[in-house]
Design a protein around this motif. Sequence first.
Motif, PDB file in Angstrom:
ATOM      1  N   ALA A 184       2.140   6.751   0.484  1.00  0.00           N
ATOM      2  CA  ALA A 184       2.807   8.039   0.635  1.00  0.00           C
ATOM      3  C   ALA A 184       1.962   9.199   0.139  1.00  0.00           C
ATOM      4  CB  ALA A 184       4.148   8.018  -0.108  1.00  0.00           C
ATOM      5  N   TYR A 185       0.965   8.919  -0.690  1.00  0.00           N
ATOM      6  CA  TYR A 185       0.225  10.012  -1.323  1.00  0.00           C
ATOM      7  C   TYR A 185      -1.263   9.958  -1.039  1.00  0.00           C
ATOM      8  CZ  TYR A 185       4.603  10.016  -3.785  1.00  0.00           C
ATOM      9  OH  TYR A 185       5.935  10.027  -4.074  1.00  0.00           O
ATOM     10  N   GLU A 186      -1.675   9.063  -0.174  1.00  0.00           N
ATOM     11  CA  GLU A 186      -3.104   8.951   0.085  1.00  0.00           C
ATOM     12  C   GLU A 186      -3.549  10.089   0.991  1.00  0.00           C
ATOM     13  OE1 GLU A 186      -6.093   7.886  -1.275  1.00  0.00           O
ATOM     14  OE2 GLU A 186      -4.703   6.225  -1.641  1.00  0.00           O
ATOM     15  N   ARG A 187      -4.680  10.652   0.648  1.00  0.00           N
ATOM     16  CA  ARG A 187      -5.195  11.762   1.438  1.00  0.00           C
ATOM     17  C   ARG A 187      -5.443  11.320   2.877  1.00  0.00           C
ATOM     18  NH1 ARG A 187      -8.777  14.740  -3.076  1.00  0.00           N
ATOM     19  NH2 ARG A 187      -8.214  12.821  -4.139  1.00  0.00           N
ATOM     20  N   ASP A 188      -6.179  10.233   2.991  1.00  0.00           N
ATOM     21  CA  ASP A 188      -6.544   9.739   4.317  1.00  0.00           C
ATOM     22  C   ASP A 188      -5.776   8.454   4.599  1.00  0.00           C
ATOM     23  OD1 ASP A 188      -7.677   8.923   6.631  1.00  0.00           O
ATOM     24  OD2 ASP A 188      -9.614   8.373   5.762  1.00  0.00           O
ATOM     25  N   GLU A 190      -6.142   6.353   6.716  1.00  0.00           N
ATOM     26  CA  GLU A 190      -7.049   5.265   7.084  1.00  0.00           C
ATOM     27  C   GLU A 190      -7.411   4.410   5.875  1.00  0.00           C
ATOM     28  OE1 GLU A 190      -8.959   3.304  10.222  1.00  0.00           O
ATOM     29  OE2 GLU A 190      -7.467   4.918  10.096  1.00  0.00           O
ATOM     30  N   ILE A 191      -7.328   5.018   4.686  1.00  0.00           N
ATOM     31  CA  ILE A 191      -7.716   4.288   3.475  1.00  0.00           C
ATOM     32  C   ILE A 191      -6.817   3.076   3.265  1.00  0.00           C
ATOM     33  CG2 ILE A 191      -7.681   4.465   0.961  1.00  0.00           C
ATOM     34  CD1 ILE A 191      -9.036   7.063   1.114  1.00  0.00           C
ATOM     35  N   ILE A 192      -5.552   3.218   3.616  1.00  0.00           N
ATOM     36  CA  ILE A 192      -4.651   2.076   3.459  1.00  0.00           C
ATOM     37  C   ILE A 192      -5.130   0.896   4.301  1.00  0.00           C
ATOM     38  CG2 ILE A 192      -2.289   1.303   3.726  1.00  0.00           C
ATOM     39  CD1 ILE A 192      -2.666   3.294   1.512  1.00  0.00           C
ATOM     40  N   THR A 193      -5.451   1.178   5.539  1.00  0.00           N
ATOM     41  CA  THR A 193      -5.975   0.116   6.399  1.00  0.00           C
ATOM     42  C   THR A 193      -7.228  -0.503   5.804  1.00  0.00           C
ATOM     43  OG1 THR A 193      -5.046   1.159   8.368  1.00  0.00           O
ATOM     44  CG2 THR A 193      -6.845  -0.393   8.701  1.00  0.00           C
ATOM     45  N   LYS A 194      -8.092   0.356   5.279  1.00  0.00           N
ATOM     46  CA  LYS A 194      -9.327  -0.171   4.676  1.00  0.00           C
ATOM     47  C   LYS A 194      -9.013  -1.030   3.459  1.00  0.00           C
ATOM     48  CE  LYS A 194     -12.327   3.644   6.166  1.00  0.00           C
ATOM     49  NZ  LYS A 194     -12.948   4.921   5.720  1.00  0.00           N
ATOM     50  N   MET A 195      -8.034  -0.608   2.671  1.00  0.00           N
ATOM     51  CA  MET A 195      -7.669  -1.399   1.499  1.00  0.00           C
ATOM     52  C   MET A 195      -7.153  -2.769   1.916  1.00  0.00           C
ATOM     53  SD  MET A 195      -5.812   1.402  -0.982  1.00  0.00           S
ATOM     54  CE  MET A 195      -5.141   0.131  -2.046  1.00  0.00           C
ATOM     55  N   VAL A 196      -6.288  -2.780   2.911  1.00  0.00           N
ATOM     56  CA  VAL A 196      -5.747  -4.060   3.367  1.00  0.00           C
ATOM     57  C   VAL A 196      -6.875  -4.954   3.875  1.00  0.00           C
ATOM     58  CG1 VAL A 196      -4.231  -5.151   5.048  1.00  0.00           C
ATOM     59  CG2 VAL A 196      -3.502  -3.065   3.904  1.00  0.00           C
ATOM     60  N   ASP A 197      -7.792  -4.356   4.605  1.00  0.00           N
ATOM     61  CA  ASP A 197      -8.884  -5.153   5.152  1.00  0.00           C
ATOM     62  C   ASP A 197      -9.771  -5.724   4.055  1.00  0.00           C
ATOM     63  OD1 ASP A 197     -10.510  -5.978   7.543  1.00  0.00           O
ATOM     64  OD2 ASP A 197     -12.006  -4.803   6.457  1.00  0.00           O
ATOM     65  N   LEU A 198     -10.160  -4.878   3.133  1.00  0.00           N
ATOM     66  CA  LEU A 198     -11.015  -5.358   2.044  1.00  0.00           C
ATOM     67  C   LEU A 198     -10.294  -6.411   1.215  1.00  0.00           C
ATOM     68  CD1 LEU A 198     -13.557  -5.295   0.419  1.00  0.00           C
ATOM     69  CD2 LEU A 198     -12.747  -3.262  -0.783  1.00  0.00           C
ATOM     70  N   PHE A 199      -9.046  -6.157   0.923  1.00  0.00           N
ATOM     71  CA  PHE A 199      -8.265  -7.147   0.171  1.00  0.00           C
ATOM     72  C   PHE A 199      -8.222  -8.477   0.926  1.00  0.00           C
ATOM     73  CE2 PHE A 199      -4.160  -9.171  -0.775  1.00  0.00           C
ATOM     74  CZ  PHE A 199      -4.273  -9.314  -2.137  1.00  0.00           C
ATOM     75  N   GLY A 200      -8.017  -8.398   2.207  1.00  0.00           N
ATOM     76  CA  GLY A 200      -7.982  -9.624   3.002  1.00  0.00           C
ATOM     77  C   GLY A 200      -9.307 -10.362   2.967  1.00  0.00           C
TER      78      GLY A 200
END
Lengths: 220, 220
Positions: A184-188, A190-200
């Motif tokens: 809800a507070y991320e600037r970009d 896209e960062i959420i997607t990147k976080m999920v990908d890296l975590f995966g």
Amino acid sequence: MGAGTKDQPNVTPRRVAQTRSRILEAVITSLDEVGYSECSINRVQQLAGVSRGALTHHFPSKEDIMVQTLLQLLAPVRGPASPTEEAQLLQPTPEMGTLPDQLQHLWHRVINTREGRALMEILVAARTDPALSARITPALWAYNDDFNRNIAHLYQASAAHAKEFSLLWSICRSFMRGLHSQAAYERDPEIITKMVDLFGRIMAPHLSPRAPAEGPPAAP
Amino acid sequence: MGAGTKDQPNVTPRRVAQTRSRILEAVITSLDEVGYSECSINRVQQLAGVSRGALTHHFPSKEDIMVQTLLQLLAPVRGPASPTEEAQLLQPTPEMGTLPDQLQHLWHRVINTREGRALMEILVAARTDPALSARITPALWAYNDDFNRNIAHLYQASAAHAKEFSLLWSICRSFMRGLHSQAAYERDPEIITKMVDLFGRIMAPHLSPRAPAEGPPAAP
DNA sequence: TTGGACAGACCATGCGTTCTGTTTTACGAT
DNA sequence: ATCGTAAAACAGAACGCATGGTCTGTCCAA
């Protein structure tokens, strides 16, 4: 609209189920859009388009509303009671894909949805509401058990963490839950997607998909 | 700003700060114990032991209360403004320990505390409150930047994820946040500790502590 | 004498619950 | 088949009360 020409023994159950469903849908939408503290009975009633009497008839108290909503939210992932929806959630697409893909799917189609966000609202609210917490805890435990049992058909832990399989998936779910308040507070976005990908990718070595043998989950 | 030579010229500022502090403490306690939806002005006023007038004088609206509380909660981790508290939070103990130890410390001493849980209540509530969200978003961005900058003094990403350093810590924070709603319903509280430990061991290869050169963070 | 810090009463609104009606369905006796 | 009746499903008014906001008044230091 008449369903059965001969007999409509379930015309009333259907109508009842429809009313209940409209109410619960309105609760889910309200929880998602205005949060728990603003999810008032008046709002739900108005959004669902039902009368006050109908609402209190099906759900005598606000606590009942929340408990039943939670049960409805948990139902799709639970046992093979409704294989159709379960297939959409846990039974991944024909090609299962890698763990990062699977987690992306989980995030975008399960966690970060109306239902997922509504579930989180109830969980957070129940933390400080002993009465509500007491009523939903058994369902949450059963949900965890079912989830672990179902997911065990699709994944296995690496040899190093053989006995920590359910712990690994608990970590995944915790990460996803936490993502809610981050997204809800991320600037970009896209960062959420990147976080999920890296975590995966980080989790992948410890959590490998099972060979797609014929499915025992579907049959019974 | 030094204290008065003879008399007490700052006796009023001190009293003001004390009143403000008592109010904010009461808000934090209420958020932790009864949640956002039950954190009413009356409750806060009563718990803080101040009058309604004092409350509305310092915080004209409930939104102001929440914004100021969030700023107070974020302050310790932010810049070197208050090196004392920062030392307790991010500047780990003299012996820094492994990443699992550090994460255990973070969970037990920072995240799963009155302040940590209160922060989560505000974050979740603000997701569905546009006005509140708009007012706290800048502070949250600055907090993220400060956190990443401070933690970069202590850790570094492995070569494989050189440019994903802040992403790695975002994952850690997301996991910790999600733990909040998991800890409240876990059968065995020990499982949370095990999850943090396992998560730390999984992340450790990608996030190694820096050599403890003399500290640039302390000196401005 | 002015303005900040506090005190406490007051208000309109919306909350969750309870209550009394009205309509619809189910079902056994006739 | 038809009817009678009880219960379920629904409708909506009314209640007591807590909420957040506002408003006037008092104290004290500058």
